[in-house]
Design a protein around this motif. Structure first.
Motif, PDB file in Angstrom:
ATOM      1  N   LYS A   1      -9.998  84.967 -27.552  1.00  9.63           N
ATOM      2  CA  LYS A   1     -10.060  85.888 -28.699  1.00  9.63           C
ATOM      3  C   LYS A   1     -11.029  85.387 -29.774  1.00  9.63           C
ATOM      4  CE  LYS A   1      -5.572  84.238 -30.442  1.00  9.63           C
ATOM      5  NZ  LYS A   1      -5.525  83.058 -29.533  1.00  9.63           N
ATOM      6  N   THR A   2     -11.040  84.059 -30.006  1.00 10.96           N
ATOM      7  CA  THR A   2     -11.973  83.520 -30.995  1.00 10.96           C
ATOM      8  C   THR A   2     -13.407  83.627 -30.482  1.00 10.96           C
ATOM      9  OG1 THR A   2     -10.263  82.010 -31.771  1.00 10.96           O
ATOM     10  CG2 THR A   2     -12.511  81.510 -32.433  1.00 10.96           C
ATOM     11  N   SER A   3     -13.597  83.415 -29.174  1.00 11.15           N
ATOM     12  CA  SER A   3     -14.946  83.550 -28.600  1.00 11.15           C
ATOM     13  C   SER A   3     -15.462  84.962 -28.778  1.00 11.15           C
ATOM     14  CB  SER A   3     -14.928  83.204 -27.110  1.00 11.15           C
ATOM     15  OG  SER A   3     -14.567  81.860 -26.923  1.00 11.15           O
ATOM     16  N   LEU A   4     -14.566  85.948 -28.597  1.00  8.27           N
ATOM     17  CA  LEU A   4     -14.982  87.344 -28.752  1.00  8.27           C
ATOM     18  C   LEU A   4     -15.280  87.663 -30.216  1.00  8.27           C
ATOM     19  CD1 LEU A   4     -15.389  90.173 -27.455  1.00  8.27           C
ATOM     20  CD2 LEU A   4     -13.030  90.663 -28.114  1.00  8.27           C
ATOM     21  N   ALA A   5     -14.321  87.302 -31.090  1.00  3.48           N
ATOM     22  CA  ALA A   5     -14.463  87.691 -32.500  1.00  3.48           C
ATOM     23  C   ALA A   5     -15.536  86.878 -33.212  1.00  3.48           C
ATOM     24  CB  ALA A   5     -13.122  87.538 -33.217  1.00  3.48           C
ATOM     25  N   MET A   6     -15.496  85.572 -33.014  1.00  4.51           N
ATOM     26  CA  MET A   6     -16.413  84.702 -33.744  1.00  4.51           C
ATOM     27  C   MET A   6     -17.722  84.506 -32.982  1.00  4.51           C
ATOM     28  SD  MET A   6     -15.144  83.916 -36.598  1.00  4.51           S
ATOM     29  CE  MET A   6     -13.716  83.486 -37.566  1.00  4.51           C
ATOM     30  N   GLY A   7     -17.596  84.130 -31.697  1.00  6.31           N
ATOM     31  CA  GLY A   7     -18.788  83.783 -30.918  1.00  6.31           C
ATOM     32  C   GLY A   7     -19.671  84.975 -30.630  1.00  6.31           C
ATOM     33  N   THR A   8     -19.078  86.151 -30.500  1.00  4.58           N
ATOM     34  CA  THR A   8     -19.863  87.329 -30.159  1.00  4.58           C
ATOM     35  C   THR A   8     -20.124  88.224 -31.363  1.00  4.58           C
ATOM     36  OG1 THR A   8     -19.011  87.285 -27.901  1.00  4.58           O
ATOM     37  CG2 THR A   8     -19.978  89.337 -28.647  1.00  4.58           C
ATOM     38  N   LEU A   9     -19.053  88.766 -31.932  1.00 10.42           N
ATOM     39  CA  LEU A   9     -19.234  89.750 -33.014  1.00 10.42           C
ATOM     40  C   LEU A   9     -19.791  89.115 -34.282  1.00 10.42           C
ATOM     41  CD1 LEU A   9     -15.935  91.660 -32.316  1.00 10.42           C
ATOM     42  CD2 LEU A   9     -18.248  92.558 -32.023  1.00 10.42           C
ATOM     43  N   TYR A  10     -19.148  88.032 -34.696  1.00  9.30           N
ATOM     44  CA  TYR A  10     -19.544  87.385 -35.944  1.00  9.30           C
ATOM     45  C   TYR A  10     -20.927  86.763 -35.796  1.00  9.30           C
ATOM     46  CZ  TYR A  10     -18.968  84.051 -39.873  1.00  9.30           C
ATOM     47  OH  TYR A  10     -19.105  83.326 -41.001  1.00  9.30           O
ATOM     48  N   ALA A  11     -21.148  86.077 -34.666  1.00 11.09           N
ATOM     49  CA  ALA A  11     -22.400  85.352 -34.470  1.00 11.09           C
ATOM     50  C   ALA A  11     -23.595  86.279 -34.376  1.00 11.09           C
ATOM     51  CB  ALA A  11     -22.313  84.485 -33.216  1.00 11.09           C
TER      52      ALA A  11
ATOM     53  N   PRO B   1     -23.240 105.279 -35.292  1.00 13.29           N
ATOM     54  CA  PRO B   1     -22.309 104.658 -34.350  1.00 13.29           C
ATOM     55  C   PRO B   1     -20.861 104.772 -34.805  1.00 13.29           C
ATOM     56  CG  PRO B   1     -23.388 102.977 -35.666  1.00 13.29           C
ATOM     57  CD  PRO B   1     -23.999 104.291 -36.067  1.00 13.29           C
ATOM     58  N   THR B   2     -19.958 104.865 -33.847  1.00  9.38           N
ATOM     59  CA  THR B   2     -18.537 104.840 -34.160  1.00  9.38           C
ATOM     60  C   THR B   2     -17.885 103.587 -33.588  1.00  9.38           C
ATOM     61  OG1 THR B   2     -18.077 106.121 -32.177  1.00  9.38           O
ATOM     62  CG2 THR B   2     -18.285 107.350 -34.225  1.00  9.38           C
ATOM     63  N   VAL B   3     -18.626 102.876 -32.736  1.00  7.08           N
ATOM     64  CA  VAL B   3     -18.102 101.638 -32.162  1.00  7.08           C
ATOM     65  C   VAL B   3     -19.208 100.589 -32.127  1.00  7.08           C
ATOM     66  CG1 VAL B   3     -16.424 102.789 -30.654  1.00  7.08           C
ATOM     67  CG2 VAL B   3     -18.696 102.223 -29.766  1.00  7.08           C
ATOM     68  N   ILE B   4     -18.790  99.315 -32.071  1.00  3.16           N
ATOM     69  CA  ILE B   4     -19.700  98.238 -31.691  1.00  3.16           C
ATOM     70  C   ILE B   4     -19.455  98.047 -30.200  1.00  3.16           C
ATOM     71  CG2 ILE B   4     -20.342  95.818 -31.998  1.00  3.16           C
ATOM     72  CD1 ILE B   4     -18.839  95.944 -34.722  1.00  3.16           C
ATOM     73  N   ALA B   5     -20.467  98.333 -29.391  1.00  2.99           N
ATOM     74  CA  ALA B   5     -20.299  98.250 -27.943  1.00  2.99           C
ATOM     75  C   ALA B   5     -20.732  96.863 -27.461  1.00  2.99           C
ATOM     76  CB  ALA B   5     -21.122  99.337 -27.266  1.00  2.99           C
ATOM     77  N   VAL B   6     -19.761  96.041 -27.087  1.00  4.46           N
ATOM     78  CA  VAL B   6     -20.062  94.706 -26.559  1.00  4.46           C
ATOM     79  C   VAL B   6     -20.138  94.840 -25.036  1.00  4.46           C
ATOM     80  CG1 VAL B   6     -19.236  92.320 -26.329  1.00  4.46           C
ATOM     81  CG2 VAL B   6     -18.843  93.586 -28.461  1.00  4.46           C
TER      82      VAL B   6
ATOM     83  N   VAL C   1     -15.544  98.094 -29.895  1.00  2.00           N
ATOM     84  CA  VAL C   1     -14.797  97.752 -31.105  1.00  2.00           C
ATOM     85  C   VAL C   1     -14.998  98.887 -32.107  1.00  2.00           C
ATOM     86  CG1 VAL C   1     -14.528  96.063 -32.952  1.00  2.00           C
ATOM     87  CG2 VAL C   1     -15.201  95.301 -30.656  1.00  2.00           C
ATOM     88  N   PRO C   2     -13.943  99.644 -32.420  1.00  2.00           N
ATOM     89  CA  PRO C   2     -14.119 100.787 -33.331  1.00  2.00           C
ATOM     90  C   PRO C   2     -14.585 100.344 -34.716  1.00  2.00           C
ATOM     91  CG  PRO C   2     -11.899 100.760 -32.392  1.00  2.00           C
ATOM     92  CD  PRO C   2     -12.546  99.468 -32.022  1.00  2.00           C
ATOM     93  N   LEU C   3     -15.529 101.089 -35.284  1.00  2.00           N
ATOM     94  CA  LEU C   3     -15.985 100.819 -36.639  1.00  2.00           C
ATOM     95  C   LEU C   3     -15.052 101.486 -37.636  1.00  2.00           C
ATOM     96  CD1 LEU C   3     -19.821 101.304 -36.205  1.00  2.00           C
ATOM     97  CD2 LEU C   3     -18.663  99.174 -36.776  1.00  2.00           C
TER      98      LEU C   3
END
Ligand code: ZN
Length: 295
Positions: free
Chosen positions: A49-59, A13-18, A33-35
């Motif tokens: 932005k926190t929902s995207l970064a923390m709630g989605t990607l991080y979680a 993969p070259t991206v994280i596809a949300v 999200v480019p890797l």
């Protein structure tokens, strides 16, 4: 998944596809999200932005826990690390039990604290203090700053290999004996990063929430340098921040908005800092354009 699906393609993969992220106020957000890049998520307060970064990607569990920097310790023939700790019987001064001072309980008077008459504050016993490496006792070593130790032990590669990353994240002023509870949140964060700089970061995703808060502009530059080191070791970095220096240094921006709360939750602009600066949909764009200067 409430937080949105993350597609993992079969090829490298070259991206994280949300896709279809709906965490909190996110409105069916699709974003790649480019890797192996530094990706900054920007937007007004409550834009999602926190929902995207923390709630989605991080979680979604795409991060690994950071480990604490293992304490500097030295091994010698038949001497265990405990001999160099004032918290163990093998290492500590028998009079003050490693405290370096003695509390005198004098009747009718407030308690009086005096320097230990045996170790004079060094906290170690004579046998331990008799061991010197490059002329220094363990008490001397613990009094050194990281940068002083790098200079003093320049010929000892195991020492410099352990300490150089700490200096590189801008913490060269810390004393080796610094008790970790005395560190600020930002210092602890950078110390944990330092402990990671020596190992491969391939596949590791870092999410930093407002890492520039409380930092001097020079320290922000240091932080951007740390991100570069992590990237070079194979990590992907997602950073939620407003600092224009940090945004300008990112490889890729995701701008959330257009407003906060019910008016947020959409992606309003994506691309390099230069592309987002020129995007009429971006609220951050005009400030970023001014910061970047004429193209
Ligand atoms: Zn003592």
């Amino acid at each position: 998944m409430a937080a949105g699906d993350i597609a993992v393609p079969e090829t490298l993969p070259t991206v994280i596809a949300v896709r279809g992220a709906r965490h909190n106020n996110l409105r069916d957000v699709d974003v790649d999200v480019p890797l192996w890049r530094t990706v900054a998520v920007v937007g007004v307060s409550g834009s999602g932005k926190t929902s995207l970064a923390m709630g989605t990607l991080y979680a979604e569990g795409l991060h690994r826990f950071l480990e604490s920097l293992s304490t500097y310790s030295r091994r010698r023939k038949r001497w265990k690390p405990g001999h160099f700790s004032f918290n163990t019987r093998e290492g500590q001064c028998p009079t003050c039990l490693g405290l370096g001072h003695i509390d005198l309980d004098v009747q009718y008077l407030p308690d009086i604290t005096v320097d230990c008459p045996t170790c004079h504050g060094a906290r170690f016993n004579d046998a331990t203090l008799a061991v010197r490496v490059d002329g220094l006792t363990i008490a001397d070593v613990l009094g050194l700053s990281v940068d002083d130790a790098l200079e003093h032990f320049a010929d000892r590669s195991p020492v410099t290999a352990a300490l150089r990353p700490v200096s590189e994240v801008g913490l060269g002023y810390l004393r080796l004996g610094e008790p970790t509870p005395s560190l600020s949140g930002g210092e602890s964060q950078r110390l944990r990063i330092a402990s990671r700089l020596r190992s491969s970061q391939r596949g590791v995703l870092y999410v930093f929430d407002e890492p520039s808060t409380g930092l001097h502009p020079l320290d922000v530059a240091t932080l951007a340098g740390v991100f570069d080191r992590l990237l070079a070791a194979g990590a992907t970095i997602i950073v939620i921040d407003h600092d224009l220096d940090l945004l300008a240094a990112a490889d890729h921006l995701i701008d959330m908005g257009p407003g906060g709360g019910p008016d947020g939750g959409h992606i309003v602009a994506v691309g390099t800092p230069e592309q987002v600066a020129r995007d009429p949909g971006s609220v951050t764009g005009p400030w970023l354009a001014e910061h970047l200067g004429p193209p």
